[in-house]
Design a protein around this motif. Structure first.
Motif, PDB file in Angstrom:
ATOM      1  N   THR A 121       0.872  -1.162   0.000  1.00 55.82           N
ATOM      2  CA  THR A 121       0.000   0.000   0.000  1.00 55.82           C
ATOM      3  C   THR A 121       0.912   1.216   0.000  1.00 55.82           C
ATOM      4  O   THR A 121       1.586   1.484   0.979  1.00 55.82           O
ATOM      5  CB  THR A 121      -0.914   0.032   1.233  1.00 55.82           C
ATOM      6  OG1 THR A 121      -1.746  -1.117   1.212  1.00 55.82           O
ATOM      7  CG2 THR A 121      -1.784   1.268   1.221  1.00 55.82           C
ATOM      8  N   THR A 166      -7.355   0.213   0.714  1.00 57.30           N
ATOM      9  CA  THR A 166      -8.528   0.118   1.567  1.00 57.30           C
ATOM     10  C   THR A 166      -9.311   1.424   1.525  1.00 57.30           C
ATOM     11  O   THR A 166      -8.866   2.429   0.958  1.00 57.30           O
ATOM     12  CB  THR A 166      -8.128  -0.175   3.022  1.00 57.30           C
ATOM     13  OG1 THR A 166      -7.475   0.992   3.564  1.00 57.30           O
ATOM     14  CG2 THR A 166      -7.184  -1.365   3.108  1.00 57.30           C
ATOM     15  N   ASP A 167     -10.479   1.426   2.167  1.00 60.70           N
ATOM     16  CA  ASP A 167     -11.254   2.656   2.263  1.00 60.70           C
ATOM     17  C   ASP A 167     -10.474   3.729   3.026  1.00 60.70           C
ATOM     18  O   ASP A 167     -10.512   4.911   2.671  1.00 60.70           O
ATOM     19  CB  ASP A 167     -12.622   2.395   2.914  1.00 60.70           C
ATOM     20  CG  ASP A 167     -12.536   1.506   4.139  1.00 60.70           C
ATOM     21  OD1 ASP A 167     -11.429   1.112   4.552  1.00 60.70           O
ATOM     22  OD2 ASP A 167     -13.605   1.192   4.700  1.00 60.70           O
ATOM     23  N   ASN A 168      -9.733   3.328   4.041  1.00 63.78           N
ATOM     24  CA  ASN A 168      -8.934   4.299   4.796  1.00 63.78           C
ATOM     25  C   ASN A 168      -7.785   4.865   3.957  1.00 63.78           C
ATOM     26  O   ASN A 168      -7.433   6.043   4.089  1.00 63.78           O
ATOM     27  CB  ASN A 168      -8.372   3.660   6.074  1.00 63.78           C
ATOM     28  CG  ASN A 168      -9.449   3.440   7.117  1.00 63.78           C
ATOM     29  OD1 ASN A 168     -10.402   4.215   7.213  1.00 63.78           O
ATOM     30  ND2 ASN A 168      -9.318   2.379   7.901  1.00 63.78           N
ATOM     31  N   ASP A 169      -7.211   4.030   3.081  1.00 62.36           N
ATOM     32  CA  ASP A 169      -6.167   4.527   2.181  1.00 62.36           C
ATOM     33  C   ASP A 169      -6.724   5.607   1.261  1.00 62.36           C
ATOM     34  O   ASP A 169      -6.092   6.656   1.053  1.00 62.36           O
ATOM     35  CB  ASP A 169      -5.597   3.385   1.329  1.00 62.36           C
ATOM     36  CG  ASP A 169      -4.791   2.392   2.136  1.00 62.36           C
ATOM     37  OD1 ASP A 169      -4.131   2.817   3.101  1.00 62.36           O
ATOM     38  OD2 ASP A 169      -4.832   1.197   1.808  1.00 62.36           O
ATOM     39  N   PRO A 200     -12.907   0.817  -2.825  1.00 60.05           N
ATOM     40  CA  PRO A 200     -11.569   0.263  -2.625  1.00 60.05           C
ATOM     41  C   PRO A 200     -11.512  -1.222  -2.937  1.00 60.05           C
ATOM     42  O   PRO A 200     -12.536  -1.865  -3.201  1.00 60.05           O
ATOM     43  CB  PRO A 200     -11.328   0.519  -1.131  1.00 60.05           C
ATOM     44  CG  PRO A 200     -12.701   0.384  -0.537  1.00 60.05           C
ATOM     45  CD  PRO A 200     -13.668   0.925  -1.574  1.00 60.05           C
ATOM     46  N   PHE A 202     -10.416  -3.312  -0.637  1.00 59.56           N
ATOM     47  CA  PHE A 202     -10.843  -3.889   0.634  1.00 59.56           C
ATOM     48  C   PHE A 202     -11.558  -2.820   1.452  1.00 59.56           C
ATOM     49  O   PHE A 202     -11.052  -1.721   1.622  1.00 59.56           O
ATOM     50  CB  PHE A 202      -9.636  -4.416   1.415  1.00 59.56           C
ATOM     51  CG  PHE A 202     -10.001  -5.045   2.733  1.00 59.56           C
ATOM     52  CD1 PHE A 202     -10.488  -6.339   2.784  1.00 59.56           C
ATOM     53  CD2 PHE A 202      -9.863  -4.336   3.908  1.00 59.56           C
ATOM     54  CE1 PHE A 202     -10.837  -6.919   3.996  1.00 59.56           C
ATOM     55  CE2 PHE A 202     -10.201  -4.904   5.125  1.00 59.56           C
ATOM     56  CZ  PHE A 202     -10.687  -6.199   5.169  1.00 59.56           C
ATOM     57  N   GLY A 203     -12.747  -3.143   1.943  1.00 62.81           N
ATOM     58  CA  GLY A 203     -13.516  -2.190   2.727  1.00 62.81           C
ATOM     59  C   GLY A 203     -14.757  -1.758   1.985  1.00 62.81           C
ATOM     60  O   GLY A 203     -15.110  -2.303   0.940  1.00 62.81           O
TER      61      GLY A 203
END
Length: 228
Positions: A121, A166-169, A200, A202-203
């Motif tokens: 990531t 991910t969604d946070n990324d 994303p 993931f998420g």
């Protein structure tokens, strides 16, 4: 229908659901497009349009597909709470050769998803994709600044499987307020775009609001979109 499209619909029940729902509402236009389209990368992009279109139709009552607006044809237009909101979809793909290799493996029943044993990531790997996002604002700039349309860009990054995004990324990379955001070098984009919806790898779907936009969505519509 294209072989790849048929296989995708057979293997992904959510894509089949999206197609059936949207065909019923929009007079079968998506099935007709899938039959007509031969370019498999364009087919993948069409499935992304359908995915976001399905979501928008769960949130809003007036959702128009490919409206003609002053010579422009955005993917989706939502009319809600006295605002006209353009939702433009962009599928972020790996290099064309890599994606075509995945498509060929899928057609031969030799593609079983991601088989990597390690992931990365890195914001540095996402930076080369940013122009694919910022170009959307340039396309609709006059509609935003002159005709008061709002623009939300929908991005789908699930094909970037070497990057475990991910969604946070996405929230970190595309944070309109952070001085470390990859958007900081695009001042007109940050001034004109109301926000980004990201899908994303993931998420969950994530909405990234641009609180500093001069053309933001009102509180009522913000409350709706935050329920994605």
């Amino acid at each position: 229908m294209n072989e790849t499209a048929e296989k995708i619909l057979k293997n992904k029940t959510d894509y089949r659901r999206n197609l059936e729902f949207l065909d019923a509402k929009y007079n079968g236009i998506f099935s007709r497009k899938l039959i007509k389209e031969k370019n498999e990368i364009n087919i993948l992009s069409l499935f992304s349009e359908m995915e976001f279109g399905y979501v928008l139709n769960q949130l809003f009552s007036e959702v128009i597909y490919e409206p003609k607006i002053n010579g422009k044809t955005p993917d989706w237009l939502v009319k809600s709470e006295n605002q006209n909101i353009i939702f433009e979809v962009k599928k972020i793909n790996p290099i064309e050769k890599e994606l075509n290799n995945k498509i060929e493996s899928f057609k031969k029943d030799e593609y079983f998803g991601n088989t990597q044993s390690s992931f990365i990531t890195s914001i540095n790997n996402f930076i080369p994709q940013i122009s694919k996002i910022t170009n959307k604002e340039e396309t609709y700039r006059d509609l935003i600044k002159i005709d008061n349309y709002k623009l939300i860009i929908c991005i789908d990054v699930i094909n970037l499987q070497k990057d475990f995004i991910t969604d946070n990324d996405l929230k970190e990379y595309l944070d309109f307020e952070s001085k470390y955001s990859i958007l900081k070098n695009y001042p007109e984009f940050c001034e004109n775009v109301a926000g980004i919806i990201g899908k994303p790898i993931f998420g969950n779907l994530v909405f990234i609001e641009n609180k500093n936009s001069k053309f933001n969505i009102n509180k009522s519509n913000l409350n709706i979109i935050e329920n994605i």
